[in-house]
Design a protein around this motif. Sequence first.
Motif, PDB file in Angstrom:
ATOM      1  N   LEU A   3       0.824  -1.209   0.000  1.00 20.33           N
ATOM      2  CA  LEU A   3       0.000   0.000   0.000  1.00 20.33           C
ATOM      3  C   LEU A   3       0.857   1.258   0.000  1.00 20.33           C
ATOM      4  O   LEU A   3       2.000   1.258   0.477  1.00 20.33           O
ATOM      5  N   THR A   4       0.283   2.334  -0.532  1.00 20.62           N
ATOM      6  CA  THR A   4       0.864   3.668  -0.401  1.00 20.62           C
ATOM      7  C   THR A   4       0.011   4.452   0.576  1.00 20.62           C
ATOM      8  O   THR A   4      -1.203   4.569   0.399  1.00 20.62           O
ATOM      9  N   LEU A   5       0.636   4.958   1.630  1.00 26.47           N
ATOM     10  CA  LEU A   5      -0.073   5.746   2.642  1.00 26.47           C
ATOM     11  C   LEU A   5       0.298   7.211   2.497  1.00 26.47           C
ATOM     12  O   LEU A   5       1.484   7.558   2.413  1.00 26.47           O
ATOM     13  N   LYS A   6      -0.688   8.048   2.425  1.00 25.30           N
ATOM     14  CA  LYS A   6      -0.473   9.502   2.438  1.00 25.30           C
ATOM     15  C   LYS A   6      -1.024   9.999   3.765  1.00 25.30           C
ATOM     16  O   LYS A   6      -2.246  10.052   3.959  1.00 25.30           O
ATOM     17  N   ILE A   7      -0.130  10.339   4.684  1.00 24.87           N
ATOM     18  CA  ILE A   7      -0.509  10.620   6.069  1.00 24.87           C
ATOM     19  C   ILE A   7      -0.219  12.083   6.415  1.00 24.87           C
ATOM     20  O   ILE A   7       0.846  12.615   6.094  1.00 24.87           O
ATOM     21  N   TRP A   8      -1.169  12.693   7.102  1.00 25.78           N
ATOM     22  CA  TRP A   8      -0.980  14.065   7.560  1.00 25.78           C
ATOM     23  C   TRP A   8       0.021  14.093   8.715  1.00 25.78           C
ATOM     24  O   TRP A   8      -0.165  13.435   9.732  1.00 25.78           O
ATOM     25  N   ARG A   9       1.106  14.855   8.532  1.00 23.18           N
ATOM     26  CA  ARG A   9       2.110  15.013   9.588  1.00 23.18           C
ATOM     27  C   ARG A   9       2.137  16.475  10.023  1.00 23.18           C
ATOM     28  O   ARG A   9       2.238  17.381   9.199  1.00 23.18           O
ATOM     29  N   GLN A  10       2.049  16.689  11.306  1.00 24.88           N
ATOM     30  CA  GLN A  10       2.026  18.043  11.872  1.00 24.88           C
ATOM     31  C   GLN A  10       2.662  17.984  13.254  1.00 24.88           C
ATOM     32  O   GLN A  10       2.186  17.270  14.145  1.00 24.88           O
ATOM     33  N   LYS A  11       3.740  18.729  13.467  1.00 29.70           N
ATOM     34  CA  LYS A  11       4.503  18.645  14.713  1.00 29.70           C
ATOM     35  C   LYS A  11       3.708  19.119  15.929  1.00 29.70           C
ATOM     36  O   LYS A  11       3.815  18.564  17.010  1.00 29.70           O
ATOM     37  N   ASN A  12       2.925  20.181  15.734  1.00 28.13           N
ATOM     38  CA  ASN A  12       2.135  20.733  16.841  1.00 28.13           C
ATOM     39  C   ASN A  12       1.029  21.615  16.264  1.00 28.13           C
ATOM     40  O   ASN A  12       0.883  21.730  15.049  1.00 28.13           O
ATOM     41  N   TYR A  22       4.214   7.257   2.454  1.00 31.80           N
ATOM     42  CA  TYR A  22       4.919   6.101   3.010  1.00 31.80           C
ATOM     43  C   TYR A  22       4.515   4.853   2.217  1.00 31.80           C
ATOM     44  O   TYR A  22       3.353   4.707   1.845  1.00 31.80           O
ATOM     45  N   GLN A  23       5.487   3.977   1.992  1.00 34.20           N
ATOM     46  CA  GLN A  23       5.206   2.690   1.364  1.00 34.20           C
ATOM     47  C   GLN A  23       5.217   1.618   2.456  1.00 34.20           C
ATOM     48  O   GLN A  23       6.118   1.599   3.298  1.00 34.20           O
ATOM     49  N   ILE A  24       4.211   0.759   2.430  1.00 31.32           N
ATOM     50  CA  ILE A  24       4.146  -0.310   3.420  1.00 31.32           C
ATOM     51  C   ILE A  24       3.791  -1.609   2.700  1.00 31.32           C
ATOM     52  O   ILE A  24       2.917  -1.632   1.821  1.00 31.32           O
ATOM     53  N   ASN A  25       4.504  -2.684   3.060  1.00 30.82           N
ATOM     54  CA  ASN A  25       4.384  -3.946   2.328  1.00 30.82           C
ATOM     55  C   ASN A  25       3.959  -5.103   3.231  1.00 30.82           C
ATOM     56  O   ASN A  25       4.084  -5.036   4.456  1.00 30.82           O
ATOM     57  N   ASP A  26       3.452  -6.145   2.580  1.00 31.77           N
ATOM     58  CA  ASP A  26       3.099  -7.398   3.257  1.00 31.77           C
ATOM     59  C   ASP A  26       2.084  -7.195   4.377  1.00 31.77           C
ATOM     60  O   ASP A  26       2.229  -7.743   5.475  1.00 31.77           O
ATOM     61  N   ILE A  27       1.057  -6.405   4.102  1.00 37.29           N
ATOM     62  CA  ILE A  27      -0.008  -6.177   5.076  1.00 37.29           C
ATOM     63  C   ILE A  27      -1.099  -7.227   4.894  1.00 37.29           C
ATOM     64  O   ILE A  27      -1.605  -7.428   3.786  1.00 37.29           O
ATOM     65  N   SER A  28      -1.465  -7.878   5.969  1.00 38.29           N
ATOM     66  CA  SER A  28      -2.508  -8.904   5.921  1.00 38.29           C
ATOM     67  C   SER A  28      -3.892  -8.265   5.943  1.00 38.29           C
ATOM     68  O   SER A  28      -4.121  -7.265   6.643  1.00 38.29           O
TER      69      SER A  28
END
Length: 247
Positions: A3-12, A22-28
């Motif tokens: 999967l390709t994850l597009k995640i909101w990142r915000q420090k504060n 983010y790329q994430i692999n082998d997810i069940s």
Amino acid sequence: MNLTLKIWRQKNAQDKGKMVDYQINDISGDMSFLEMLDVLNEDLNNKGEDPVAFDHDCREGICGMCSLFINGEAHGPDRGVTTCQLHMRKFKDGDTIYIEPFRAKAFPVIKDLVVDRTSFDKIQQAGGFISVNTSGNTQDANNIPIQKHNADMAFDAATCIGCGACVASCKNASAMLFVSAKVSQFALLPQGRIEATERVLNMVAKMDEEGFGACTNTGACEVECPKGISLENIARMNREYLFASLK
């Protein structure tokens, strides 16, 4: 699945924030959505990167903490579930998943996907309770006859877990469904009638004070609510408010 994850990142709360890929692999497919995020964070930790902050507690659909906006929907594409009950089988291999925090003026971002829902607590404190005589002369609740229909409706309203999906789904960021559920669970029972007038006036006033928008009867809140809280509660609260305002 990969999967390709597009995640909101915000420090504060002061940070501008941005979407990060983010790329994430082998997810069940049997993993929950939060377990998938756990796998991502473990990988980020191993790389020495800052893990993605997200709310969670019971992971059983009870606490309402795990509130994420997934592919433009509160709690994701499934119905009648919270984010922690959403399973990865709802997605396909190669999918791109957009993950954001709940967006509302009254829900400021603390960090990444974590928002401050203290405004809900303040509304509850304004009237979401009953005052009970604990002098030793209290009447047993089971001795008070209540019509089953009313008891069932009160119980249905009380299933609200305060996750905020109604606010996140509403184009006006209205909290009417949440507040009406809290008003209804007491308005339908004799124990709640004593303070009914003050309750609805105070809770609606606090809702407005906290910056939530107005209800325009779109109905998105009921659709996205993981507990299926009905719009009938909003109608009931409006009646309660009208009667209270005329007293």
